[in-house]
Design a protein around this motif. Structure first.
Motif, PDB file in Angstrom:
ATOM      1  N   ILE A   1       0.856  -1.196   0.000  1.00 52.29           N
ATOM      2  CA  ILE A   1       0.000   0.000   0.000  1.00 52.29           C
ATOM      3  C   ILE A   1       0.887   1.241   0.000  1.00 52.29           C
ATOM      4  CG2 ILE A   1      -1.765   1.284   1.248  1.00 52.29           C
ATOM      5  CD1 ILE A   1      -2.764  -1.432   2.312  1.00 52.29           C
ATOM      6  N   GLY A   2       0.647   2.115  -0.972  1.00 52.80           N
ATOM      7  CA  GLY A   2       1.415   3.341  -1.114  1.00 52.80           C
ATOM      8  C   GLY A   2       0.759   4.527  -0.432  1.00 52.80           C
ATOM      9  N   GLY A   3       1.540   5.568  -0.237  1.00 57.01           N
ATOM     10  CA  GLY A   3       1.044   6.807   0.356  1.00 57.01           C
ATOM     11  C   GLY A   3       0.038   7.524  -0.521  1.00 57.01           C
ATOM     12  N   ASN A   4      -0.084   7.090  -1.779  1.00 53.37           N
ATOM     13  CA  ASN A   4      -1.093   7.632  -2.688  1.00 53.37           C
ATOM     14  C   ASN A   4      -2.451   6.964  -2.478  1.00 53.37           C
ATOM     15  OD1 ASN A   4      -0.372   5.124  -3.672  1.00 53.37           O
ATOM     16  ND2 ASN A   4      -0.091   5.781  -5.791  1.00 53.37           N
ATOM     17  N   GLY A   5      -2.529   6.041  -1.508  1.00 56.36           N
ATOM     18  CA  GLY A   5      -3.792   5.370  -1.210  1.00 56.36           C
ATOM     19  C   GLY A   5      -4.119   4.238  -2.169  1.00 56.36           C
ATOM     20  N   LYS A   6      -3.147   3.778  -2.928  1.00 56.49           N
ATOM     21  CA  LYS A   6      -3.368   2.677  -3.868  1.00 56.49           C
ATOM     22  C   LYS A   6      -2.705   1.404  -3.364  1.00 56.49           C
ATOM     23  CE  LYS A   6      -4.099   5.514  -7.897  1.00 56.49           C
ATOM     24  NZ  LYS A   6      -3.729   5.773  -9.281  1.00 56.49           N
ATOM     25  N   VAL A   7      -3.326   0.279  -3.730  1.00 53.92           N
ATOM     26  CA  VAL A   7      -2.808  -1.036  -3.371  1.00 53.92           C
ATOM     27  C   VAL A   7      -2.132  -1.626  -4.601  1.00 53.92           C
ATOM     28  CG1 VAL A   7      -3.398  -3.361  -2.577  1.00 53.92           C
ATOM     29  CG2 VAL A   7      -4.679  -1.376  -1.708  1.00 53.92           C
ATOM     30  N   TYR A   8      -0.909  -2.111  -4.415  1.00 54.86           N
ATOM     31  CA  TYR A   8      -0.116  -2.685  -5.503  1.00 54.86           C
ATOM     32  C   TYR A   8      -0.062  -4.200  -5.354  1.00 54.86           C
ATOM     33  CZ  TYR A   8       1.095   2.065  -6.546  1.00 54.86           C
ATOM     34  OH  TYR A   8       1.001   3.388  -6.885  1.00 54.86           O
ATOM     35  N   GLU A   9      -0.254  -4.883  -6.473  1.00 52.49           N
ATOM     36  CA  GLU A   9      -0.184  -6.340  -6.481  1.00 52.49           C
ATOM     37  C   GLU A   9       1.247  -6.803  -6.253  1.00 52.49           C
ATOM     38  OE1 GLU A   9      -1.168 -10.022  -9.535  1.00 52.49           O
ATOM     39  OE2 GLU A   9      -0.796  -8.024 -10.347  1.00 52.49           O
ATOM     40  N   GLY A  10       1.408  -7.721  -5.321  1.00 51.33           N
ATOM     41  CA  GLY A  10       2.672  -8.412  -5.127  1.00 51.33           C
ATOM     42  C   GLY A  10       2.451  -9.854  -5.566  1.00 51.33           C
ATOM     43  N   ALA A  11       2.550 -10.776  -4.626  1.00 49.51           N
ATOM     44  CA  ALA A  11       2.241 -12.184  -4.918  1.00 49.51           C
ATOM     45  C   ALA A  11       0.743 -12.350  -5.162  1.00 49.51           C
ATOM     46  CB  ALA A  11       2.718 -13.080  -3.778  1.00 49.51           C
ATOM     47  N   GLY A  12      -0.051 -11.401  -4.697  1.00 52.81           N
ATOM     48  CA  GLY A  12      -1.491 -11.401  -4.952  1.00 52.81           C
ATOM     49  C   GLY A  12      -2.263 -12.350  -4.051  1.00 52.81           C
ATOM     50  N   TRP A  13      -3.518 -12.560  -4.415  1.00 52.95           N
ATOM     51  CA  TRP A  13      -4.417 -13.415  -3.639  1.00 52.95           C
ATOM     52  C   TRP A  13      -4.073 -14.892  -3.769  1.00 52.95           C
ATOM     53  CZ3 TRP A  13      -7.136 -10.724  -0.385  1.00 52.95           C
ATOM     54  CH2 TRP A  13      -7.699  -9.495  -0.731  1.00 52.95           C
ATOM     55  N   LEU A  14      -3.535 -15.280  -4.906  1.00 55.25           N
ATOM     56  CA  LEU A  14      -3.429 -16.699  -5.235  1.00 55.25           C
ATOM     57  C   LEU A  14      -2.108 -17.361  -4.876  1.00 55.25           C
ATOM     58  CD1 LEU A  14      -5.100 -16.565  -8.773  1.00 55.25           C
ATOM     59  CD2 LEU A  14      -6.195 -16.930  -6.554  1.00 55.25           C
ATOM     60  N   HIS A  15      -1.046 -16.584  -4.711  1.00 55.25           N
ATOM     61  CA  HIS A  15       0.294 -17.161  -4.551  1.00 55.25           C
ATOM     62  C   HIS A  15       0.862 -16.956  -3.153  1.00 55.25           C
ATOM     63  CE1 HIS A  15       0.573 -16.353  -9.121  1.00 55.25           C
ATOM     64  NE2 HIS A  15       0.006 -17.520  -8.875  1.00 55.25           N
ATOM     65  N   VAL A  16       1.646 -17.919  -2.719  1.00 54.10           N
ATOM     66  CA  VAL A  16       2.352 -17.826  -1.446  1.00 54.10           C
ATOM     67  C   VAL A  16       3.392 -16.713  -1.559  1.00 54.10           C
ATOM     68  CG1 VAL A  16       3.933 -19.045   0.120  1.00 54.10           C
ATOM     69  CG2 VAL A  16       1.998 -20.272  -0.916  1.00 54.10           C
ATOM     70  N   GLY A  17       3.427 -15.842  -0.569  1.00 58.82           N
ATOM     71  CA  GLY A  17       4.413 -14.779  -0.527  1.00 58.82           C
ATOM     72  C   GLY A  17       5.659 -15.216   0.225  1.00 58.82           C
ATOM     73  N   ALA A  18       6.541 -14.261   0.465  1.00 61.25           N
ATOM     74  CA  ALA A  18       7.768 -14.505   1.236  1.00 61.25           C
ATOM     75  C   ALA A  18       7.959 -13.328   2.184  1.00 61.25           C
ATOM     76  CB  ALA A  18       8.959 -14.667   0.301  1.00 61.25           C
ATOM     77  N   HIS A  19       7.053 -13.179   3.131  1.00 58.49           N
ATOM     78  CA  HIS A  19       7.039 -12.016   4.010  1.00 58.49           C
ATOM     79  C   HIS A  19       7.320 -12.341   5.466  1.00 58.49           C
ATOM     80  CE1 HIS A  19       3.000 -13.428   4.964  1.00 58.49           C
ATOM     81  NE2 HIS A  19       2.851 -13.576   3.659  1.00 58.49           N
ATOM     82  N   THR A  20       6.935 -13.533   5.926  1.00 56.61           N
ATOM     83  CA  THR A  20       7.092 -13.889   7.339  1.00 56.61           C
ATOM     84  C   THR A  20       7.418 -15.374   7.428  1.00 56.61           C
ATOM     85  OG1 THR A  20       5.321 -12.284   7.797  1.00 56.61           O
ATOM     86  CG2 THR A  20       6.055 -13.658   9.630  1.00 56.61           C
ATOM     87  N   ARG A  21       8.687 -15.682   7.577  1.00 57.37           N
ATOM     88  CA  ARG A  21       9.133 -17.084   7.584  1.00 57.37           C
ATOM     89  C   ARG A  21       8.297 -17.920   8.565  1.00 57.37           C
ATOM     90  NH1 ARG A  21      14.640 -18.527   6.327  1.00 57.37           N
ATOM     91  NH2 ARG A  21      14.567 -20.766   6.100  1.00 57.37           N
ATOM     92  N   GLY A  22       7.806 -19.052   8.066  1.00 61.75           N
ATOM     93  CA  GLY A  22       6.990 -19.950   8.869  1.00 61.75           C
ATOM     94  C   GLY A  22       5.496 -19.693   8.763  1.00 61.75           C
ATOM     95  N   TYR A  23       5.112 -18.577   8.155  1.00 64.73           N
ATOM     96  CA  TYR A  23       3.697 -18.201   8.065  1.00 64.73           C
ATOM     97  C   TYR A  23       3.236 -17.946   6.630  1.00 64.73           C
ATOM     98  CZ  TYR A  23       4.272 -17.604  13.050  1.00 64.73           C
ATOM     99  OH  TYR A  23       4.554 -17.832  14.374  1.00 64.73           O
ATOM    100  N   ASN A  24       4.146 -17.969   5.685  1.00 68.14           N
ATOM    101  CA  ASN A  24       3.828 -17.596   4.308  1.00 68.14           C
ATOM    102  C   ASN A  24       2.758 -18.468   3.666  1.00 68.14           C
ATOM    103  OD1 ASN A  24       5.742 -15.499   4.298  1.00 68.14           O
ATOM    104  ND2 ASN A  24       7.370 -16.952   3.849  1.00 68.14           N
ATOM    105  N   LYS A  25       2.729 -19.754   3.981  1.00 67.99           N
ATOM    106  CA  LYS A  25       1.810 -20.689   3.328  1.00 67.99           C
ATOM    107  C   LYS A  25       0.411 -20.668   3.920  1.00 67.99           C
ATOM    108  CE  LYS A  25       5.475 -23.768   1.868  1.00 67.99           C
ATOM    109  NZ  LYS A  25       6.056 -25.108   1.953  1.00 67.99           N
ATOM    110  N   LYS A  26       0.193 -19.809   4.915  1.00 69.29           N
ATOM    111  CA  LYS A  26      -1.126 -19.753   5.540  1.00 69.29           C
ATOM    112  C   LYS A  26      -1.609 -18.331   5.811  1.00 69.29           C
ATOM    113  CE  LYS A  26       0.977 -20.675  10.061  1.00 69.29           C
ATOM    114  NZ  LYS A  26       1.019 -21.623  11.167  1.00 69.29           N
TER     115      LYS A  26
END
Length: 192
Positions: free
Chosen positions: A90-115
């Motif tokens: 989420i940017g300071g312009n109030g817009k949300v940017y797609e990363g891994a999105g709704w469908l894919h596992v991210g890599a943001h918090t080790r041990g919690y990404n798959k859930k």
């Protein structure tokens, strides 16, 4: 010809439902790279982890997209990630940017990404002011996620700092999300 048109319309509606764009700025719109590999996230998800990027803030579409591209490049080239680690940014312009999105596992918090979904705010919210447009963007994204079946209706919101040793999402953002109805104070039942 009419049958082909109906089929295309059906596929488009189904694709929109599955991806539930929710007004998110797509990777193609912010000129993001395609992931090197993907792993699918079981849905619906019942855990949302809020983080901050500890980068400069942004207020324009151009600057926010540039910051998101820089994060993706760093995470792929220097950290060896398949893609940008956050599901959404989420940017300071109030817009949300797609990363891994709704469908894919991210890599943001080790041990919690798959859930979980990891959603990061661009900036350092120990110092930077938190705008109402950023908070409203997150609330709308979460609402849309529930409506489109990506999040359970009883999902929980937690701060990155509750799960790993970090200051993320910063004091100001942490203080904000702790007042939300979906806030989970005691994470002992989900802690790895």
């Amino acid at each position: 010809m009419h049958l082909i048109y109906c089929f295309i319309l059906f596929v488009t509606v189904q694709w929109s439902y599955v991806n539930g764009d929710c007004g998110v700025v797509s990777k193609s719109e912010w000129d993001g790279l395609n992931p090197a590999h993907v792993q699918y996230l079981p849905r619906p998800v019942d855990l949302v982890i809020i983080a901050h990027t500890v980068t400069p803030t942004c207020n324009t579409d151009q600057r926010c997209a540039e910051l998101v591209r820089n994060i993706q490049t760093n995470q792929i080239e220097n950290l060896g990630f398949w893609d940008i680690g956050y599901n959404f940014i989420i940017g300071g312009n109030g817009k949300v940017y797609e990363g891994a999105g709704w469908l894919h596992v991210g890599a943001h918090t080790r041990g919690y990404n798959k859930k979980s979904l990891g959603i990061a705010f661009l900036g350092n919210f120990n110092n930077d002011p938190l705008s109402s447009s950023m908070i409203n963007a997150l609330k709308e994204l979460l609402k849309c996620g529930v409506e489109n079946g990506h999040l359970t209706s009883d999902y929980h919101v937690v701060a990155h700092r509750q799960l790993i040793a970090t200051e993320s999402p910063g004091r100001k953002l942490y203080n904000e999300i702790r007042s939300w109805p979906n806030w989970m104070e005691d994470v002992s039942s989900i802690k790895n």
